[in-house]
Design an enzyme around this catalytic site. Structure first.
Site, short mmCIF file in Angstrom:
data_model
loop_
_atom_site.label_atom_id
_atom_site.label_comp_id
_atom_site.label_asym_id
_atom_site.label_seq_id
_atom_site.Cartn_x
_atom_site.Cartn_y
_atom_site.Cartn_z
N ASP A 111 36.17 87.10 -3.31
CA ASP A 111 36.18 87.09 -4.89
C ASP A 111 37.32 87.24 -5.42
O ASP A 111 38.03 86.41 -5.99
CB ASP A 111 35.42 88.74 -5.14
CG ASP A 111 34.79 88.44 -6.48
OD1 ASP A 111 34.38 89.71 -6.73
OD2 ASP A 111 34.68 87.49 -7.15
N HIS A 145 27.21 83.87 -11.40
CA HIS A 145 27.24 84.93 -10.81
C HIS A 145 26.04 85.68 -11.44
O HIS A 145 25.58 85.28 -12.66
CB HIS A 145 28.43 85.89 -11.55
CG HIS A 145 29.61 85.59 -11.00
ND1 HIS A 145 30.41 84.34 -11.05
CD2 HIS A 145 30.65 86.42 -10.35
CE1 HIS A 145 31.71 84.50 -10.59
NE2 HIS A 145 31.80 85.78 -10.34
N ASP A 159 34.01 78.15 -14.56
CA ASP A 159 32.96 78.93 -14.93
C ASP A 159 33.39 79.39 -16.44
O ASP A 159 34.37 79.55 -16.94
CB ASP A 159 32.99 80.24 -14.04
CG ASP A 159 34.01 81.33 -14.37
OD1 ASP A 159 33.60 82.42 -13.90
OD2 ASP A 159 35.07 81.07 -14.84
N GLU A 209 25.16 91.20 -10.08
CA GLU A 209 26.50 91.94 -9.55
C GLU A 209 26.29 93.12 -10.34
O GLU A 209 26.62 94.40 -9.51
CB GLU A 209 27.76 91.23 -10.12
CG GLU A 209 28.92 91.72 -9.70
CD GLU A 209 30.21 91.20 -9.93
OE1 GLU A 209 29.82 90.46 -11.09
OE2 GLU A 209 31.38 91.56 -9.41
N HIS A 247 38.03 83.58 -6.94
CA HIS A 247 38.86 83.31 -8.24
C HIS A 247 40.04 82.86 -8.09
O HIS A 247 41.07 83.78 -7.65
CB HIS A 247 38.38 84.43 -9.12
CG HIS A 247 37.03 84.65 -9.56
ND1 HIS A 247 36.57 84.10 -10.58
CD2 HIS A 247 36.35 85.54 -8.78
CE1 HIS A 247 35.02 84.46 -10.47
NE2 HIS A 247 34.99 85.29 -9.22
N GLY A 291 32.33 86.97 -15.68
CA GLY A 291 32.79 88.25 -16.55
C GLY A 291 31.35 89.12 -16.40
O GLY A 291 30.34 89.08 -15.63
N HIS A 316 33.50 81.64 -2.96
CA HIS A 316 33.38 82.56 -4.03
C HIS A 316 34.73 83.20 -4.17
O HIS A 316 34.95 84.43 -3.61
CB HIS A 316 32.15 83.48 -3.90
CG HIS A 316 32.05 84.38 -5.41
ND1 HIS A 316 31.28 84.49 -6.05
CD2 HIS A 316 32.91 84.95 -5.93
CE1 HIS A 316 31.01 85.06 -7.40
NE2 HIS A 316 32.52 85.47 -7.20
N1 LIG Z 1 33.50 89.79 -9.75
C1 LIG Z 1 33.47 89.29 -10.70
N2 LIG Z 1 32.43 89.13 -11.63
C2 LIG Z 1 32.52 88.35 -12.66
N3 LIG Z 1 33.59 87.85 -13.06
C3 LIG Z 1 34.67 87.75 -12.44
C4 LIG Z 1 34.73 88.54 -11.22
N4 LIG Z 1 35.91 88.33 -10.71
C5 LIG Z 1 36.47 87.47 -11.43
N5 LIG Z 1 35.83 87.31 -12.71
C6 LIG Z 1 36.38 86.56 -13.60
O1 LIG Z 1 36.68 87.49 -14.75
C7 LIG Z 1 36.65 86.53 -15.74
C8 LIG Z 1 36.24 87.42 -16.87
C9 LIG Z 1 36.60 86.81 -18.21
C10 LIG Z 1 35.90 87.47 -19.45
O2 LIG Z 1 34.95 88.25 -19.21
C11 LIG Z 1 36.37 87.40 -20.79
C12 LIG Z 1 35.90 88.10 -21.59
C13 LIG Z 1 36.21 87.64 -23.18
C14 LIG Z 1 37.23 86.89 -23.44
C15 LIG Z 1 37.76 86.42 -22.33
C16 LIG Z 1 39.07 85.53 -22.66
O3 LIG Z 1 39.25 84.55 -21.47
O4 LIG Z 1 39.20 85.47 -23.76
C17 LIG Z 1 37.45 86.58 -21.02
C18 LIG Z 1 36.03 85.13 -15.42
O5 LIG Z 1 36.92 84.38 -15.87
C19 LIG Z 1 35.43 85.35 -14.33
O6 LIG Z 1 35.55 84.16 -13.63
ZN LIG Z 2 33.51 86.41 -8.62
#
Ligand SMILES: Nc1ncnc2c1ncn2[C@@H]1O[C@H](CCC(=O)c2cccc(C(=O)O)c2)[C@@H](O)[C@H]1O
Ligand SMILES: [Zn+2]
EC number: 3.5.4.40
Length: 353
Positions: A291, A210, A149, A213, A29, A183, A27
């Site tokens: 992460d 996920h 994802d 969380e 990214h 997300g 896990h």
């Molecule tokens: N611990 C975490 N827990 C959850 N996610 C995590 C974590 N760490 C990393 N991520 C990543 O954060 C991104 C979030 C991207 C996102 O919310 C979003 C919302 C609206 C538009 C767009 C866009 O791209 O237009 C993107 C995801 O790609 C995910 O793989």
């Molecule tokens: Zn994550």
């Protein structure tokens, strides 16, 4: 943010043991692993970006008031990845950082929708990650596989695009093994994504969303029942539901635990309150992961040190954690056997000294 590396409460010799221990990471990214040096270099290429160009200034920039703030900062780094060359550089450097920690195998979570919607050509994107993956295996000996994802908050348009990129044989990359959902969880119910996970699973991909969380155990139940999760990203709130813990243990569904991440995003208040002990006590399979390591001021070795302290582990306990990740991985059987044997040989050698 305080620098969380090298948990001083863990004996020096355990840190040394961890540093040399062959590991697998399940896990982590892609963009979230961009080192301060890489982020600063990319930010310098794009002066319009609000991301600092000085690695030192990034430490403060990567300090989050809550999960939503973390996502905002995360997306500002996503905005720096604009060309296939940026993608290849990032991927190769992430592999280098993993290899430096004796990571023999990693399943790296990539959100292709976020890059293709920002204008990167999908075929060029796939060629860039595959080129870096093959170079890393040849030059570092580290085997990478991909998880694609869905950024859940981007909704069903993102789900459709992600499952198309993951299942269309004209574009899906050879290294793809699993399908996830990332997300924010609040306001993003899991059941709506069932049709997309069904298509990904039918195409031979493993389900690893996920869940739990930043929301309660019902989100983990949803991931299990509607998305047929084989592993759960985080699953932190499972500790609130004894029936869920028993189910995870009985059906041997591993949790991808990311201790420092949960503190940095404020999902868990303090590291000593982390539910990892409850997971272990309930017999749930725990794997240790970082992460988004540079964003959280940590790395995988530090996460193993944190786990050693919280679970009171010695070298054998740490080797078992590493083998949990190998066993829970989607690497083929010969590959899993090879890394497990490396772990055993390394541990026997260290304990013999
Ligand atoms: N611990 C975490 N827990 C959850 N996610 C995590 C974590 N760490 C990393 N991520 C990543 O954060 C991104 C979030 C991207 C996102 O919310 C979003 C919302 C609206 C538009 C767009 C866009 O791209 O237009 C993107 C995801 O790609 C995910 O793989
Ligand atoms: Zn994550």
């Amino acid at each position: 943010m305080t620098d969380r590396l090298v948990d001083a409460r863990v004996p020096r010799d355990l840190h040394t043991f961890i540093a040399g221990l062959p590991k697998a990471e399940l896990h982590v990214h892609h963009v979230g692993s961009a080192s301060p040096r890489i982020v600063a270099e990319l930010a310098a290429r794009h002066p319009d970006s609000k991301v600092p160009t000085d690695p030192e200034a990034l430490v403060d920039y990567f300090t989050f008031t809550d999960f939503a703030h973390f996502i905002d900062v995360y997306l500002s780094v996503v905005d720096l990845i604009r060309t296939p060359e940026d993608v290849r550089l990032l991927t190769y450097e992430v592999a280098r950082d993993l290899a430096r920690q004796q990571v023999r195998y990693a399943e790296v979570t990539i959100t292709p929708f976020s890059s293709t919607r920002r204008g990167i050509d999908e075929s060029a994107f796939m060629a860039a990650i595959e080129d870096a993956r093959k170079a890393a295996e040849a030059e570092f000996g580290t085997v990478l596989r991909w998880c694609f994802d869905i950024p859940g908050e981007a909704g069903l348009e993102a789900a459709e695009e992600t499952v198309r990129l993951a299942t269309d044989d004209r574009v899906r990359p050879e290294g793809l093994v699993s399908f996830g959902l990332g997300g924010p969880e609040i306001g993003v119910p899991r059941p709506q994504f069932k049709p997309y996970f069904d298509r990904a699973i039918a195409a031979g991909l493993h389900s690893v969303p996920h869940a739990g969380e930043t929301t309660g155990p019902e989100t983990v139940w949803d991931a299990l029942t509607h998305l047929r999760a084989e592993r759960i990203g985080h699953g932190t709130s499972s500790a609130q539901d004894p029936k869920l813990l028993a189910h995870l243990a009985e059906h041997r569904i591993p949790l991808e635990v990311c201790p420092t991440s949960n503190i940095a995003t404020r999902a868990v208040r303090t590291i000593d309150e982390h539910p990892i002990k409850e997971f272990a006590k309930a017999g749930v399979i725990v794997t240790i992961n970082s992460d988004d390591p540079p964003m959280f001021g940590t790395d995988l070795n530090n996460e193993y040190a944190v786990a050693a302290r919280l679970l009171d582990l010695d070298e054998r306990g740490l080797a078992d954690l590493a083998k949990n990740a190998v066993d829970a991985s989607f690497l083929d059987e010969p590959g899993r056997a090879r890394i497990a044997a490396e772990i055993d040989t390394y541990t026997a050698g260290r304990l013999a000294t």
